[in-house]
Design an enzyme around this catalytic site. Sequence first.
Site, PDB file in Angstrom:
ATOM      1  CD  GLN A 280      -2.818  -1.176   2.455  1.00 10.78           C
ATOM      2  OE1 GLN A 280      -2.916  -2.186   3.123  1.00 10.78           O
ATOM      3  NE2 GLN A 280      -3.493  -0.071   2.757  1.00 10.78           N
TER       4      GLN A 280
ATOM      5  NE  ARG B 138     -13.437  -0.004   4.272  1.00 12.55           N
ATOM      6  CZ  ARG B 138     -13.820  -0.634   3.166  1.00 12.55           C
ATOM      7  NH1 ARG B 138     -13.682  -1.919   3.049  1.00 12.55           N
ATOM      8  NH2 ARG B 138     -14.356   0.036   2.175  1.00 12.55           N
ATOM      9  CB  CYS B 139      -9.743   2.877  10.900  1.00 13.09           C
ATOM     10  SG  CYS B 139      -8.561   2.068  11.971  1.00 13.09           S
TER      11      CYS B 139
ATOM     12  CD  GLU C  85      -9.084   4.385   6.245  1.00 11.20           C
ATOM     13  OE1 GLU C  85      -8.999   5.450   6.861  1.00 11.20           O
ATOM     14  OE2 GLU C  85      -8.102   3.723   5.872  1.00 11.20           O
TER      15      GLU C  85
END
Lengths: 289, 798, 158
Positions: free
Chosen positions: B233, B380-381, B750
């Site tokens: 990522q 996912r945050c 998110e």
Amino acid sequence: MIPGNFEYHAPTSLADALALLGQYGDEAKIIAGGHSLLPMMKLRFAEPEHLIDINGISELRGIREEGGMIKIGAMTTENQLIASEILWDKCPLIPTAAKLIADPQVRNRGTIGGDIAHGDPGNDHPAIMLALGASFVLAGPDGERTVPADGFFLGTYYTQLEEGEIMTEIQVPVPPAGSGYGFSKLKRKTGDFATAAAAVQLQLNGDSCTQINIALTNVGPCSFKASDAAAHLTGKVIDDALISEAAEKAMADCDPSEDLRGNIEYKTSMAGEMVRRAIRSALSNAKGE
Amino acid sequence: MSTEDTREEELKGVGCSRKRKEDPRFIQGKGNYVDDVKLPGMLVGKVVRSPYAHAKIVSINKEAALALPGVHAVLTAEDLKPLGLHWMPTLAGDVCAVLADEKVSFQYQEVAFVIADNRYIAVDGADLVEVEYEELPVVVDPHHAMDADAAIVRDDLVGKDEAGQGSRKHNNHIFNWDVGDKDATDRAFESAEVTVKQKMINHRVHASPLETCGCVASFDKVKGDMTVYMTSQAPHIVRTVITLLSGIPESKVRVIAPDIGGGFGNKVGIYPGYVCAIVASIVLGRPVKWIEDRIENLSTTAFARDYHMEGELAADKDGKIKALRVNVLADHGAFNTHAQPTKWPAGLFSICTGSYDIPVAYANVDGVFTNKAPGGVSYRCSFRVTEAVYVVERMIDVLAQKIGMDPAEIRMKNFIQPEQFPYQSALGWEYDSGNYPAALKKVMEAVDYEGLRKEQAEKKARGEIMGIGLCTFTEIVGAGPSKACDILGVGMFDSAEIRIHPTGSAIARMGTISQGQGHETTYAQIIATELGLSSDDIQIEEGDTDTAPYGLGTYGSRTTPVGGAATVKAARKIREKARKIAAHLLEVSENDLEWDVDQFRVVGSPDQAKSMKEIAWAAYNNVPDGMEMGLEAVDYYDPPNFTFPFGAYLAVVDIDKFTGVTTIRRFYALDDCGTRINPMIIEGQVHGGLNEGYAVAMGQELPYDTEGNLLGNTFMDYFWPTMVETPKWELDYTVTPSPHHPMGAKGVAESPHVGSIPCFSNAINDAFMQFGAEKHIDMPHNAFRVWKTLQEMGLNKD
Amino acid sequence: MAKTHIQFTLNGQAVETLVEPRELLIHVIREQLGQTGSHIGCETSHCGVCTVDLNGASLKSCTVLAVQANGGDVTTVEGLAQSGELHAVQEAFMQEHGLQCGFCTPGMLMRSYRFLQENPNPTEEEIRVGMSGNLCRCTGYQNIIKSIQVAAQKLQAK
């Protein structure tokens, strides 16, 4: 997650399969649908030197009715059970339960015989077979023998199937008029084994229950019949109080092991709840509700 | 429809639900994921892992493995030592063993790396590596990590009074971090009319994208070039780290992040498997592939959460909050490999004052080592934002219960009001924009909140159990301003480079990297709107460090806030040059021109205009005197602030009191992410985030037994809902643009994860609170755990 | 270990190759035959990203040996489009945003393709059950369900 090496055999007749099994003994494993065995081989929990694939033996597939008996080839897949008009007509407990096993793709590979012969307490067909009073045809080097489901399951991965034998057929007596079936299964998600499941097949005469089998999945070392619970209901007009008492008796027979699905208390309690639900639905079914 | 509207529509720019540019290759099996990469002479590596959570390595015998035909090498720490690569630095200032050095500190730790002709032989070879262990006592429960007699997880740090993030007080202590005015907060608690205190756990989970982590490392011995295809990522920072580790000049390292099968935070870090493949390729001079299997993925490459929190609120008796205090014990596992901006040991946890106007607050976090897999990534945050939102959203419900107030009413009473923005939070953030009351009001009207509460009461009277959960969250995303945020010293800017070709099509490259978010589609929309070129004519490329400008990557909802802003800025640089060219072509002053969808036109004389396509052509043959030819720009955007997306969520659940099975009857999610670039993609992101939140709240966990063995590391046990379990999602939105972002966008993907987890949890807790439950119920709310509460409260009866 | 010669039809083409008996169908399709559309996700037959069609039935090719496909007819996502024309499920997934990262997509498409032959006009509930052998981490399934509904309509209109 890669299986170890093995030699692969794909016999096209039962005789050839039995001969291979005789030749290689405990170095060999029979592969049916493979969805229990291959994952175990990938984890190298199972490392057979010979794999005997019986998928090519067409005589082991198919469903037919013969003399009041439904005969199901051991290699009949879950989806074939679900698609069977004979079963929906004569013995709907089997396809009803099969729909709750694994997922659509796995049901294309998984077979009724593999599910039974594997002896995994989490598999659903053993309890269904106990509820239906089925028998299994086992072929071995000395010919065939037929053994009742009741008594076949001896422990985890441990059945009456002897070394050198292959399960070839499942025989289910066609339930008479006035019977009802119920199947209740609790699972965490699609594709999981049951936290607890119950299969019930009963027969009514008027309002009175003349005969009932209650069998349980994944709440003991192997599937088993809750005989005290059944005895408690036999010959009686089943009401809510009796159902609860029967569920208590079934719970007393449970011996689950703790895992991520729950502790012993939860699983036992869920076994009771599944029994309650399965009896209720069997009653409604028998009454044509 | 006016022609202006038509022209605008044809651009397929911002606000358009444009179909995705990525899809044709994915639906035809033509994606290129890392395991699809096959290079000539490529070998495959397999990691030998520890069966024990804590053990001394007595000996490693490679002979049998090396004797297996097809095995090329077996690497251990001893082999990496001469290269100085047996340990590697972490993003958090700690070090992490690449291959276990003298001892293992968590189950499944990397012990050896077998390189073979193919994956089958590699696994066979790994099976043949004989490792003798001597078991050591374990530390599993973080609450006992700092006991006087606790086993020492990290021998390499013994005697060191810091582990890269400030001073520490015990061999298993990593850091202490606090923020806020402690004294003022304590005073507020002492004088408060009402206080509540509650312990709660954000349990250990794993992002587990469907594609596991992996790479193909290819070292060219002749040229001295290293090329690595990697599920990353953040490919640019990986390149920098490879250089720092290997000494290969950064100009000779090329990292390519190809198509990525989901990241969700799992693919931010740099894992031992990658390093082993890189070293193996250098040693053997051949490409080496390493792909995790699912068990390895769930067991090793970076868990998330494991925050053990104690929240406290002080309020007056009418529910107006006076102060917030939070104490956290953070379990980071055996190495501090959490992925946060380097200076932030607890990430952005200080967003824990949430959407509420809380005068004073104090948060205090201790990080500890345990004999568990290392990590602490943001799943996912944005960094630790899920944990922060969870504690404040649960605490406000706990307070509501204590004073007998409805959870919606207490939120309305404490919201930061629209006119208070920009709002300075007690813990130091400047919230950019928001309208919280409007969002909650819209949700309550849409679901008939009053009606639901009435139904709940009726059900209760019948012995049925229904719960209603609310969550009105504020996130902090878009890390981040370089004055506050860096990774290993590199500021957290991001970049875009746009090049307009003579015939008016374009290519643009960014420092971010899509993992399913649809960047190829949405970046083109931004450029289309800014430059008046059809998004269909704009090619987007990311992930190749040889071609894309340096950027910090995609995680923490930073793509739109940072990369998106860079894209706008770069496009505007091009537009300004285009304005000059247009003025030259039209022989007017620049000031006489105005921008009109896809052209510059002369003010007051709209027939006189030059389209962007005409200008592009001219940029290559007819520019004003003294101007360079060409039409391109690059922008490195260092954001002035974070962005603060928010939302209001509501869940309705029904609990089967006999089995503990919870059915999600309704889930209504209103999100405000500022300006919306592609509504179709936004909705898709929200659906996906909600489902992840559902999975985390209702079932996912990485449980360990008392010996440090990880239980449940396959998809049989690790809860990923199928379509059968997944609820239906109802979506809604409001738009409150960010004032500091050049197009007002805030980031969205998110929010649904961050916001839905406390919403589900609040619904479960609400269901039990109505029956007098006195204590908070921890996640995951699976059937077994819900049943335990039913059982304790005697509710599982007719 | 001695290798076995196998042959089967892959996306309409006759293929043959030598495999070890233990080689899984997914590995042979991807690595030997170069059709990398089908993916590997969980390796325990739970996620369905390796779903292919064998002899007219969907199966998870991570839990089938390549030798078991000998003589069979295998279709993967690469074989869905016919004469350059996308299959209705492919069109519908694009139209309804039924995919994000694309990793589960080949398996989803192959299962949808078969499912809509088993049940050409499914209810939403039937779709949820019929597709329950395939996990998706990105979409929350809502748009996949929509895609399958749209694909069903497209197929019925043909």
